[in-house]
Design a protein around this motif. Structure first.
Motif, PDB file in Angstrom:
ATOM      1  N   LYS A  48       0.821  -1.212   0.000  1.00  0.00           N
ATOM      2  CA  LYS A  48       0.000   0.000   0.000  1.00  0.00           C
ATOM      3  C   LYS A  48       0.857   1.265   0.000  1.00  0.00           C
ATOM      4  CE  LYS A  48      -3.302  -2.250   3.031  1.00  0.00           C
ATOM      5  NZ  LYS A  48      -3.797  -2.236   4.410  1.00  0.00           N
ATOM      6  N   LEU A  49       2.094   1.138   0.432  1.00  0.00           N
ATOM      7  CA  LEU A  49       2.977   2.292   0.535  1.00  0.00           C
ATOM      8  C   LEU A  49       3.407   2.754  -0.854  1.00  0.00           C
ATOM      9  CD1 LEU A  49       5.253   1.127   3.490  1.00  0.00           C
ATOM     10  CD2 LEU A  49       3.206   2.565   3.596  1.00  0.00           C
ATOM     11  N   LYS A  50       3.300   4.063  -1.076  1.00  0.00           N
ATOM     12  CA  LYS A  50       3.691   4.634  -2.364  1.00  0.00           C
ATOM     13  C   LYS A  50       4.707   5.738  -2.126  1.00  0.00           C
ATOM     14  CE  LYS A  50      -0.633   3.687  -4.836  1.00  0.00           C
ATOM     15  NZ  LYS A  50      -0.980   2.557  -4.048  1.00  0.00           N
ATOM     16  N   GLY A  51       5.766   5.705  -2.899  1.00  0.00           N
ATOM     17  CA  GLY A  51       6.808   6.711  -2.759  1.00  0.00           C
ATOM     18  C   GLY A  51       8.100   6.213  -3.357  1.00  0.00           C
ATOM     19  N   THR A  52       9.190   6.447  -2.619  1.00  0.00           N
ATOM     20  CA  THR A  52      10.530   6.121  -3.099  1.00  0.00           C
ATOM     21  C   THR A  52      11.320   5.456  -1.979  1.00  0.00           C
ATOM     22  OG1 THR A  52      10.472   8.068  -4.521  1.00  0.00           O
ATOM     23  CG2 THR A  52      12.616   7.097  -4.132  1.00  0.00           C
TER      24      THR A  52
END
Length: 193
Positions: A48-52
């Motif tokens: 579920k985590l979105k980013g870098t």
């Protein structure tokens, strides 16, 4: 061997750049390799985590005989949702490591079932940011040994400027081993930013 990590990530479609961009460096000693990947990574699309993710690998990362074997530090720079509760951190880390193992092994060890991997987390400090956890991950190291491994984790989570952050120091070494000083120095430098 470190190239094997990059090749695996490339095959899963998750590698963004081989070198850190100047604007988002995770500083580490000169002999530590690094990379940046998009989250969720191609090997764990159900995260579920979105980013870098910015990661730094100790020089012995892929050398089982080294005292820095499978030692690394990483930071997830994330969108503000979901909130980083203990349950979310545990669930997302399990998805990440299960997916990584599955992608790297790709049927090479049919007896390995990533759903059997277990992560124990203990909240050490929650009254101020960052929240601090210690953990132990029981999994199968898929790159060099393809054997069961226990990874010690130190995880910190916090929110700042409409972003969530997770910083993790990872090593199979006992927490009093010398490698932890290097991992902590990388973390301390990042937290100063």
């Amino acid at each position: 061997m470190l190239r094997m990590v990059a090749v695996s990530l490339l095959m899963s479609g998750s590698l963004l750049v081989a070198a850190e961009p100047k604007t988002a460096q995770l500083a580490a000693p000169q002999d530590w390799a690094g990379e940046t990947i998009a989250l969720p990574p191609g090997f764990a699309p159900d995260m579920k985590l979105k980013g870098t993710e910015h990661v730094r690998f100790a020089p012995g990362m892929m050398k089982p005989e080294s005292d820095s074997f499978f030692c690394y530090a990483f930071v997830f720079e994330l969108e503000p949702q979901p909130a980083l509760t203990e349950a979310v951190v545990k669930e997302e880390f399990l998805k990440y490591y299960r997916g990584l193992c599955k992608a790297v092994l790709r049927g090479k060890l049919p007896d390995v079932d990533p759903s059997d991997f277990a992560l124990e987390l203990q909240l050490v400090k929650s009254d101020t940011e960052p929240a601090v956890y210690t953990g132990k991950l029981d999994w199968v190291e898929p790159f060099a040994t393809k054997k069961s491994q226990k990874l010690n984790l130190e995880i910190q989570t916090w929110a700042r400027n409409d972003r969530n952050y997770i910083f993790a120091c990872v090593s199979p070494q006992a927490r009093d081993a010398a490698i932890w000083k290097q991992l902590h120095a990388i973390r301390t430098d990042y937290l100063k930013k």
